[in-house]
Design a protein around this motif. Structure first.
Motif, PDB file in Angstrom:
ATOM      1  N   LEU A   1       5.462 -19.363  34.327  1.00 24.18           N
ATOM      2  CA  LEU A   1       6.503 -18.740  33.526  1.00 24.18           C
ATOM      3  C   LEU A   1       7.872 -19.302  33.884  1.00 24.18           C
ATOM      4  O   LEU A   1       8.715 -19.531  32.999  1.00 24.18           O
ATOM      5  CB  LEU A   1       6.487 -17.223  33.716  1.00 24.18           C
ATOM      6  N   ALA A   2       8.103 -19.558  35.153  1.00 26.02           N
ATOM      7  CA  ALA A   2       9.381 -20.143  35.576  1.00 26.02           C
ATOM      8  C   ALA A   2       9.558 -21.532  34.977  1.00 26.02           C
ATOM      9  O   ALA A   2      10.666 -21.912  34.548  1.00 26.02           O
ATOM     10  CB  ALA A   2       9.445 -20.202  37.099  1.00 26.02           C
ATOM     11  N   ASP A   3       8.468 -22.280  34.914  1.00 25.36           N
ATOM     12  CA  ASP A   3       8.521 -23.616  34.313  1.00 25.36           C
ATOM     13  C   ASP A   3       8.831 -23.520  32.819  1.00 25.36           C
ATOM     14  O   ASP A   3       9.648 -24.290  32.285  1.00 25.36           O
ATOM     15  CB  ASP A   3       7.196 -24.338  34.539  1.00 25.36           C
ATOM     16  N   LEU A   4       8.195 -22.581  32.140  1.00 28.94           N
ATOM     17  CA  LEU A   4       8.456 -22.386  30.709  1.00 28.94           C
ATOM     18  C   LEU A   4       9.906 -21.979  30.473  1.00 28.94           C
ATOM     19  O   LEU A   4      10.554 -22.465  29.534  1.00 28.94           O
ATOM     20  CB  LEU A   4       7.518 -21.322  30.139  1.00 28.94           C
ATOM     21  N   ASP A   5      10.409 -21.085  31.305  1.00 29.74           N
ATOM     22  CA  ASP A   5      11.810 -20.648  31.175  1.00 29.74           C
ATOM     23  C   ASP A   5      12.768 -21.829  31.341  1.00 29.74           C
ATOM     24  O   ASP A   5      13.749 -21.956  30.591  1.00 29.74           O
ATOM     25  CB  ASP A   5      12.123 -19.573  32.230  1.00 29.74           C
TER      26      ASP A   5
END
Length: 329
Positions: free
Chosen positions: A225-229
């Motif tokens: 999720l951090a990568d997507l953000d």
């Protein structure tokens, strides 16, 4: 130069771009993104890149060979025209089925001259076959051969005035560049929507996992999720008017990957069979022409064509009669 003169020159207002550049800047806002107009220094930042792109498009159009006459007589005498069409009748079919030619002939301006000009484009194709080859008195059968032919014949920007045709082509070249960049912007927007959906799904999964026993899956999904953000923030920043303006300026300074001409040389006989090298045979010719690579990345032979108005009219009438007879069958 004195310090006072240097300061005075520095403080002088930047001169307005030339009319051609101003007109092109209007097309930039129309074809890429109207919001670019509100970006700081829109005109100042894009004036030179647009001017450079205009000069590049001028050079491309100036490099087009021709005008070359395309008609039945040229099919018999010009090796390039002969290679472009399977038969002389295919020239009539091209003229008669061309929407651009039909629209041009419907306008009063078509009567200004006995000939009109247009950019001719066609896709180069090659197919393999087995054929017969004669070497001296010896004839060999089932010899592998490459046959050159052309498809998707097009006539673009027909006009009685060659200068007007060239100007239309220059404008279309610039618009091709702008539409290429616009496609890039649209791809970024679609990517943004996809990332937003992925982030939403990822947060929902984490919400479910928080209520269960913490484990490796929670950590993996948190990192994902951090990568997507991060990717979403980068995407959103790239679509801001200021960033788009900088990217467009860089794109227009180096337009070659998006629009270019490549010289091609191929040796063929009258049947279109490709030969490895030229020979003394009068039926073997080396054809030289440029191929255009544009937005769709498909290569097209391009050149300026000169066409008889009366022959085009006859071709349009012939194709119309053929279509009417077909409908009655």
């Amino acid at each position: 130069m004195s310090l006072i003169s240097a300061v005075a020159d520095f403080l002088k207002p930047t001169p307005r771009p030339e009319p051609a550049v101003l007109k092109a800047l209007e097309r930039v806002a129309e074809l890429v993104d109207p919001l670019l107009r509100v970006a700081p220094n829109f005109e100042k930042q894009l004036a030179f890149p647009v001017q450079h792109a205009l000069g590049y498009c001028d050079g491309l159009v100036a490099a087009l060979p021709g005008p070359i006459e395309i008609n039945r007589q040229a099919f018999a005498t010009d090796p390039l025209v002969h290679a472009l069409f399977a038969t002389a009748g295919d020239i009539d079919q091209m003229l008669g089925r061309s929407e651009a030619v039909r629209d041009f002939l419907a306008e009063p301006d078509c009567w200004e001259n006995e000939h009109f000009y247009a950019m001719f484009a066609a896709r180069r194709q090659q197919k393999k076959q087995f054929g017969m080859v004669q070497q001296g008195d010896l004839i060999q059968n089932d010899v592998p051969q490459q046959v050159l032919f052309f498809s998707d014949h097009l006539l673009i920007a027909p006009c009685c005035d060659l200068a007007v045709t060239l100007q239309k082509l220059r404008c279309q070249a610039l618009e091709s560049l702008l539409r290429t960049f616009s496609s890039h912007v649209e791809a970024l927007r679609q990517e943004r929507e996809g990332l937003r959906a992925d982030v939403s799904v990822g947060r929902s999964h984490l919400t479910v996992l928080r209520g269960s026993t913490p484990g490796s899956e929670y950590e993996v999904r948190t990192r994902h999720l951090a990568d997507l953000d991060a990717r979403l923030r980068q995407n959103v920043e790239s679509l801001m008017p200021e960033q788009l303006l900088a990217s467009l300026a860089e794109f227009l300074r180096s337009p070659e990957p998006a629009l270019s001409l490549t010289p091609v040389s191929v040796t063929v006989d009258r049947l279109g069979i490709v030969r490895e090298e030229a020979s003394q045979d009068i039926n073997v010719h080396t054809l030289n022409f440029p191929e255009l690579s544009a937005r769709d990345k498909r290569l097209h032979l391009v050149m300026l064509a000169k066409i008889s108005r009366d022959e085009a009219l006859e071709a349009v009438e012939m194709v119309r009669d053929q279509q009417q007879r077909f409908m009655l069958i």
